[in-house]
Design a protein around this motif. Structure first.
Motif, mmCIF file in Angstrom:
data_model
loop_
_atom_site.group_PDB
_atom_site.id
_atom_site.type_symbol
_atom_site.label_atom_id
_atom_site.label_comp_id
_atom_site.label_asym_id
_atom_site.label_seq_id
_atom_site.Cartn_x
_atom_site.Cartn_y
_atom_site.Cartn_z
ATOM 1 N N ALA A 84 -74.818 -21.151 -21.099
ATOM 2 C CA ALA A 84 -73.835 -20.060 -21.171
ATOM 3 C C ALA A 84 -73.215 -19.992 -22.566
ATOM 4 C CB ALA A 84 -72.748 -20.254 -20.110
ATOM 5 N N TYR A 85 -72.816 -21.139 -23.098
ATOM 6 C CA TYR A 85 -72.247 -21.144 -24.456
ATOM 7 C C TYR A 85 -73.263 -20.599 -25.464
ATOM 8 C CZ TYR A 85 -68.017 -23.831 -23.286
ATOM 9 O OH TYR A 85 -66.806 -24.236 -22.794
ATOM 10 N N ALA A 86 -74.512 -21.037 -25.353
ATOM 11 C CA ALA A 86 -75.546 -20.540 -26.277
ATOM 12 C C ALA A 86 -75.696 -19.030 -26.140
ATOM 13 C CB ALA A 86 -76.870 -21.239 -26.005
ATOM 14 N N GLY A 87 -75.727 -18.544 -24.914
ATOM 15 C CA GLY A 87 -75.857 -17.103 -24.685
ATOM 16 C C GLY A 87 -74.711 -16.309 -25.267
ATOM 17 N N ILE A 88 -73.491 -16.839 -25.152
ATOM 18 C CA ILE A 88 -72.329 -16.147 -25.705
ATOM 19 C C ILE A 88 -72.439 -16.063 -27.227
ATOM 20 C CG2 ILE A 88 -69.811 -16.219 -25.967
ATOM 21 C CD1 ILE A 88 -69.857 -17.810 -23.220
ATOM 22 N N ILE A 89 -72.860 -17.152 -27.849
ATOM 23 C CA ILE A 89 -73.033 -17.148 -29.303
ATOM 24 C C ILE A 89 -74.142 -16.169 -29.698
ATOM 25 C CG2 ILE A 89 -73.797 -18.555 -31.274
ATOM 26 C CD1 ILE A 89 -70.845 -18.958 -30.483
ATOM 27 N N PHE A 90 -75.228 -16.115 -28.931
ATOM 28 C CA PHE A 90 -76.302 -15.153 -29.219
ATOM 29 C C PHE A 90 -75.773 -13.724 -29.147
ATOM 30 C CE2 PHE A 90 -79.605 -18.267 -27.278
ATOM 31 C CZ PHE A 90 -79.587 -19.049 -28.429
ATOM 32 N N VAL A 91 -75.000 -13.428 -28.101
ATOM 33 C CA VAL A 91 -74.456 -12.074 -27.925
ATOM 34 C C VAL A 91 -73.492 -11.730 -29.060
ATOM 35 C CG1 VAL A 91 -72.922 -10.666 -26.482
ATOM 36 C CG2 VAL A 91 -74.781 -11.952 -25.433
ATOM 37 N N ASP A 92 -72.555 -12.629 -29.352
ATOM 38 C CA ASP A 92 -71.563 -12.341 -30.395
ATOM 39 C C ASP A 92 -72.204 -12.235 -31.778
ATOM 40 O OD1 ASP A 92 -69.554 -12.286 -28.507
ATOM 41 O OD2 ASP A 92 -68.806 -14.293 -28.949
ATOM 42 N N SER A 93 -73.084 -13.168 -32.117
ATOM 43 C CA SER A 93 -73.715 -13.110 -33.441
ATOM 44 C C SER A 93 -74.638 -11.897 -33.550
ATOM 45 C CB SER A 93 -74.472 -14.401 -33.759
ATOM 46 O OG SER A 93 -75.514 -14.620 -32.833
ATOM 47 N N GLY A 94 -75.332 -11.562 -32.449
ATOM 48 C CA GLY A 94 -76.174 -10.363 -32.451
ATOM 49 C C GLY A 94 -75.354 -9.099 -32.638
ATOM 50 N N ALA A 95 -74.195 -9.059 -32.009
ATOM 51 C CA ALA A 95 -73.321 -7.895 -32.157
ATOM 52 C C ALA A 95 -72.784 -7.797 -33.587
ATOM 53 C CB ALA A 95 -72.168 -7.974 -31.159
ATOM 54 N N ILE A 96 -72.430 -8.940 -34.173
ATOM 55 C CA ILE A 96 -71.944 -8.940 -35.556
ATOM 56 C C ILE A 96 -73.027 -8.410 -36.495
ATOM 57 C CG2 ILE A 96 -71.312 -10.449 -37.495
ATOM 58 C CD1 ILE A 96 -69.812 -12.198 -35.369
ATOM 59 N N VAL A 97 -74.232 -8.939 -36.369
ATOM 60 C CA VAL A 97 -75.336 -8.501 -37.232
ATOM 61 C C VAL A 97 -75.636 -7.025 -36.997
ATOM 62 C CG1 VAL A 97 -77.799 -8.793 -37.704
ATOM 63 C CG2 VAL A 97 -76.321 -10.800 -37.486
ATOM 64 N N SER A 98 -75.623 -6.587 -35.746
ATOM 65 C CA SER A 98 -75.891 -5.177 -35.443
ATOM 66 C C SER A 98 -74.867 -4.263 -36.102
ATOM 67 C CB SER A 98 -75.886 -4.949 -33.925
ATOM 68 O OG SER A 98 -76.946 -5.648 -33.316
ATOM 69 N N HIS A 99 -73.594 -4.609 -35.980
ATOM 70 C CA HIS A 99 -72.532 -3.786 -36.582
ATOM 71 C C HIS A 99 -72.660 -3.738 -38.101
ATOM 72 C CE1 HIS A 99 -69.881 -2.670 -33.221
ATOM 73 N NE2 HIS A 99 -70.315 -3.789 -32.657
ATOM 74 N N LEU A 100 -72.945 -4.877 -38.709
ATOM 75 C CA LEU A 100 -73.075 -4.916 -40.167
ATOM 76 C C LEU A 100 -74.322 -4.188 -40.639
ATOM 77 C CD1 LEU A 100 -71.964 -8.598 -40.885
ATOM 78 C CD2 LEU A 100 -70.664 -6.487 -41.311
ATOM 79 N N THR A 101 -75.424 -4.338 -39.916
ATOM 80 C CA THR A 101 -76.688 -3.714 -40.315
ATOM 81 C C THR A 101 -76.610 -2.198 -40.229
ATOM 82 O OG1 THR A 101 -77.932 -5.643 -39.590
ATOM 83 C CG2 THR A 101 -79.162 -3.598 -39.838
ATOM 84 N N VAL A 102 -76.068 -1.710 -39.131
ATOM 85 C CA VAL A 102 -76.006 -0.266 -38.919
ATOM 86 C C VAL A 102 -74.797 0.341 -39.645
ATOM 87 C CG1 VAL A 102 -75.786 1.510 -37.108
ATOM 88 C CG2 VAL A 102 -77.240 -0.475 -36.734
ATOM 89 N N GLY A 103 -73.795 -0.479 -39.911
ATOM 90 C CA GLY A 103 -72.600 0.018 -40.586
ATOM 91 C C GLY A 103 -71.666 0.764 -39.666
ATOM 92 N N TYR A 104 -71.769 0.521 -38.363
ATOM 93 C CA TYR A 104 -70.944 1.225 -37.387
ATOM 94 C C TYR A 104 -69.804 0.319 -36.918
ATOM 95 C CZ TYR A 104 -69.491 3.633 -33.163
ATOM 96 O OH TYR A 104 -68.740 4.273 -32.207
ATOM 97 N N ALA A 105 -68.602 0.844 -36.881
ATOM 98 C CA ALA A 105 -67.411 0.156 -36.367
ATOM 99 C C ALA A 105 -67.283 -1.250 -36.942
ATOM 100 C CB ALA A 105 -67.443 0.129 -34.838
ATOM 101 N N ARG A 106 -67.301 -1.319 -38.255
ATOM 102 C CA ARG A 106 -67.230 -2.633 -38.925
ATOM 103 C C ARG A 106 -65.941 -3.374 -38.624
ATOM 104 N NH1 ARG A 106 -70.608 -2.842 -44.429
ATOM 105 N NH2 ARG A 106 -72.419 -1.767 -43.622
ATOM 106 N N GLY A 107 -64.924 -2.663 -38.220
ATOM 107 C CA GLY A 107 -63.667 -3.311 -37.848
ATOM 108 C C GLY A 107 -63.824 -4.242 -36.654
ATOM 109 N N GLU A 108 -64.832 -3.993 -35.841
ATOM 110 C CA GLU A 108 -65.068 -4.841 -34.673
ATOM 111 C C GLU A 108 -65.654 -6.193 -35.053
ATOM 112 O OE1 GLU A 108 -67.117 -2.960 -31.415
ATOM 113 O OE2 GLU A 108 -66.007 -1.099 -31.695
ATOM 114 N N VAL A 109 -66.184 -6.305 -36.262
ATOM 115 C CA VAL A 109 -66.804 -7.561 -36.696
ATOM 116 C C VAL A 109 -65.786 -8.698 -36.676
ATOM 117 C CG1 VAL A 109 -67.891 -8.742 -38.653
ATOM 118 C CG2 VAL A 109 -68.641 -6.445 -37.997
#
Length: 138
Positions: A84-109
């Motif tokens: 579960a901890y690993a999955g949470i880190i995967f989700v959060d880090s994936g979301a961070i990379v997605s936001h930065l890559t696409v440039g959408y809602a960077r405030g959420e990072v």
């Protein structure tokens, strides 16, 4: 003989207070986020669409979040907690990379980074009963 409130407070180790505070915050975010994802609320669906993910991904992600929250709360099952901890880190880090890559809602990072940090704190401070026991040497 009565015990004052301050004596009872000191009896709870600081490590346990920090662990449970971080864990409750992580679990609360997983439950709320998981329910929002499964319900495919419009603002969540819009974010996922802007990040170029299919909307059906929300249901899968939401179910994983809800299962992760349950895994962190139930006693014992340390291997399930590790996953579960690993999955949470995967989700959060994936979301961070997605936001930065696409440039959408960077405030959420920043919010996502705080959630990832809380997850690491929860994992690092978990009590012995919530850890995988060390392997016995052969």
């Amino acid at each position: 003989m009565s015990t004052s409130t301050s004596d009872r407070t000191r009896a709870i180790p600081t490590r346990a207070i920090i662990y449970w505070t971080a864990t409750v915050l992580v679990v609360a975010e997983l439950i709320v986020g998981g329910l929002w994802d499964v319900a495919r609320l419009p603002f969540v669906r819009d974010t996922v669409t802007h990040l170029n993910y299919p909307t059906y991904f929300l249901v899968l992600l939401g179910v994983w979040k809800l299962l992760g929250a349950a895994a962190l709360l139930v006693p014992r099952a340390p291997l399930v907690k590790e996953w579960a901890y690993a999955g949470i880190i995967f989700v959060d880090s994936g979301a961070i990379v997605s936001h930065l890559t696409v440039g959408y809602a960077r405030g959420e990072v920043a919010v996502l980074a705080v959630l990832a940090a809380l997850t690491v704190v929860s994992w690092a401070l978990r009590p012995p009963g919530r850890r995988i026991p060390p392997a016995n040497p052969v």
